[in-house]
Motif scaffolding. Structure first.
Motif, short mmCIF file in Angstrom:
data_model
loop_
_atom_site.label_atom_id
_atom_site.label_comp_id
_atom_site.label_asym_id
_atom_site.label_seq_id
_atom_site.Cartn_x
_atom_site.Cartn_y
_atom_site.Cartn_z
N ARG A 1 0.83 -1.21 0.00
CA ARG A 1 0.00 0.00 0.00
C ARG A 1 0.87 1.26 0.00
O ARG A 1 0.60 2.21 -0.73
N ARG A 2 1.93 1.25 0.79
CA ARG A 2 2.83 2.41 0.83
C ARG A 2 3.56 2.59 -0.50
O ARG A 2 3.72 3.70 -0.99
N LEU A 3 4.02 1.49 -1.08
CA LEU A 3 4.78 1.57 -2.34
C LEU A 3 3.90 1.95 -3.52
O LEU A 3 4.37 2.61 -4.45
N ARG A 4 2.64 1.55 -3.51
CA ARG A 4 1.74 1.88 -4.63
C ARG A 4 1.58 3.38 -4.81
O ARG A 4 1.25 3.84 -5.89
N CYS A 5 1.81 4.14 -3.76
CA CYS A 5 1.69 5.60 -3.86
C CYS A 5 2.77 6.20 -4.75
O CYS A 5 2.59 7.30 -5.28
N ALA A 6 3.87 5.49 -4.92
CA ALA A 6 4.98 5.98 -5.75
C ALA A 6 4.82 5.41 -7.14
O ALA A 6 5.01 4.22 -7.37
N ARG A 7 4.46 6.27 -8.08
CA ARG A 7 4.31 5.84 -9.47
C ARG A 7 4.64 6.98 -10.40
O ARG A 7 4.55 8.15 -10.01
N ALA A 8 4.98 6.64 -11.62
CA ALA A 8 5.38 7.66 -12.59
C ALA A 8 4.18 8.33 -13.24
O ALA A 8 4.29 9.45 -13.72
N ALA A 9 3.04 7.65 -13.28
CA ALA A 9 1.83 8.22 -13.88
C ALA A 9 0.69 8.07 -12.88
O ALA A 9 0.23 6.97 -12.62
N ASP A 10 0.26 9.19 -12.32
CA ASP A 10 -0.79 9.15 -11.30
C ASP A 10 -2.10 8.57 -11.82
O ASP A 10 -2.86 7.98 -11.06
N SER A 11 -2.36 8.72 -13.11
CA SER A 11 -3.63 8.25 -13.67
C SER A 11 -3.63 6.75 -13.96
O SER A 11 -4.67 6.19 -14.30
N MET A 12 -2.50 6.09 -13.81
CA MET A 12 -2.40 4.68 -14.14
C MET A 12 -2.83 3.80 -12.96
O MET A 12 -2.41 4.01 -11.83
N SER A 13 -3.65 2.80 -13.25
CA SER A 13 -4.09 1.88 -12.21
C SER A 13 -3.00 0.85 -11.93
O SER A 13 -2.09 0.63 -12.73
N ASP A 14 -3.14 0.18 -10.79
CA ASP A 14 -2.20 -0.88 -10.44
C ASP A 14 -2.27 -2.01 -11.46
O ASP A 14 -1.25 -2.61 -11.82
N ALA A 15 -3.47 -2.31 -11.94
CA ALA A 15 -3.64 -3.37 -12.94
C ALA A 15 -2.92 -3.01 -14.23
O ALA A 15 -2.25 -3.87 -14.84
N GLN A 16 -3.02 -1.77 -14.66
CA GLN A 16 -2.33 -1.34 -15.88
C GLN A 16 -0.82 -1.41 -15.70
O GLN A 16 -0.10 -1.88 -16.58
N LEU A 17 -0.35 -0.97 -14.56
CA LEU A 17 1.08 -1.01 -14.30
C LEU A 17 1.59 -2.45 -14.26
O LEU A 17 2.67 -2.75 -14.77
N ALA A 18 0.81 -3.35 -13.69
CA ALA A 18 1.21 -4.76 -13.63
C ALA A 18 1.34 -5.35 -15.03
O ALA A 18 2.27 -6.10 -15.32
N VAL A 19 0.43 -4.99 -15.92
CA VAL A 19 0.49 -5.48 -17.30
C VAL A 19 1.72 -4.93 -18.00
O VAL A 19 2.46 -5.66 -18.68
N LEU A 20 1.99 -3.64 -17.84
CA LEU A 20 3.18 -3.05 -18.45
C LEU A 20 4.45 -3.71 -17.93
O LEU A 20 5.38 -3.99 -18.70
N ALA A 21 4.50 -3.95 -16.62
CA ALA A 21 5.68 -4.58 -16.04
C ALA A 21 5.87 -5.99 -16.60
O ALA A 21 7.00 -6.39 -16.91
N ASP A 22 4.78 -6.73 -16.75
CA ASP A 22 4.86 -8.08 -17.32
C ASP A 22 5.39 -8.02 -18.76
O ASP A 22 6.28 -8.78 -19.13
N LEU A 23 4.84 -7.11 -19.55
CA LEU A 23 5.28 -6.99 -20.94
C LEU A 23 6.74 -6.56 -21.04
O LEU A 23 7.48 -7.05 -21.89
N ARG A 24 7.15 -5.67 -20.17
CA ARG A 24 8.54 -5.23 -20.18
C ARG A 24 9.49 -6.37 -19.82
O ARG A 24 10.54 -6.54 -20.41
N MET A 25 9.08 -7.18 -18.85
CA MET A 25 9.94 -8.26 -18.38
C MET A 25 9.91 -9.47 -19.33
O MET A 25 10.93 -10.09 -19.58
N ASN A 26 8.73 -9.79 -19.86
CA ASN A 26 8.57 -11.03 -20.61
C ASN A 26 8.37 -10.86 -22.12
O ASN A 26 8.33 -11.84 -22.84
N GLY A 27 8.18 -9.62 -22.56
CA GLY A 27 7.97 -9.40 -23.98
C GLY A 27 6.53 -9.59 -24.40
O GLY A 27 5.62 -9.70 -23.58
N ARG A 28 6.34 -9.61 -25.68
CA ARG A 28 5.02 -9.70 -26.31
C ARG A 28 4.20 -10.86 -25.74
O ARG A 28 4.71 -11.94 -25.49
N ARG A 29 2.90 -10.58 -25.54
CA ARG A 29 1.98 -11.57 -24.98
C ARG A 29 0.62 -11.44 -25.65
O ARG A 29 0.26 -10.37 -26.13
#
Length: 146
Positions: A24-52
């Protein structure tokens, strides 16, 4: 409940509470305030694992395909992902992260790591305690990566 069952239950409770509060504390730190946690998780997955595919992303995030499609739509509208037809099966669509999407992930990770390092610094852990925390994080990864 046996002694080992009781110990597992108490450990599970302690870990759940600590990780919940930390997340909960870490979720407050993000580069785009309008981005949801779900969106960020998808981006992180794509960045780490590539196309899906959308279905693979939905499975990894444990959401329905329609829910993931909605998440991908929002990311695509913001220019953070692109969809491309699958080379082998034109009915399937692959999702790729864009440079802008990767930059959001990198900056969010940097901010969260900085915040956590500051939090650790405030406690003034010894080197031995920091080693214990690193070892515990490896054990926790084993639990979630199953």
């Amino acid at each position: 409940m046996s002694a080992s069952d009781e110990s597992l239950h108490l450990t599970a409770t302690d870990l759940r509470m600590a990780t919940f509060r930390l997340a909960r504390r870490l979720r407050c730190a993000r580069a785009a305030d309008s981005m949801s946690d779900a969106q960020l998780a998808v981006l992180a997955d794509l960045r780490m694992n590539g196309r899906r595919t959308v279905s693979t992303l939905a499975e990894r995030e444990r959401v329905t395909a329609p829910s993931m499609t909605s998440t991908i739509n929002g990311l695509e509208e913001q220019g953070f992902v692109v969809r491309t037809p699958d080379e082998d099966d034109r009915r399937r669509v692959q999702v790729d992260i864009t440079t802008a999407g990767a930059e959001i992930v990198v900056e969010t990770i940097r901010r969260r790591d900085e915040l956590l390092a500051d939090m650790l610094r405030e406690v003034d852990y010894t080197e031995a305690e920091l080693t214990t925390l690193r070892e515990a994080s490896a054990l926790m990864r084993r639990v979630v990566e199953r």
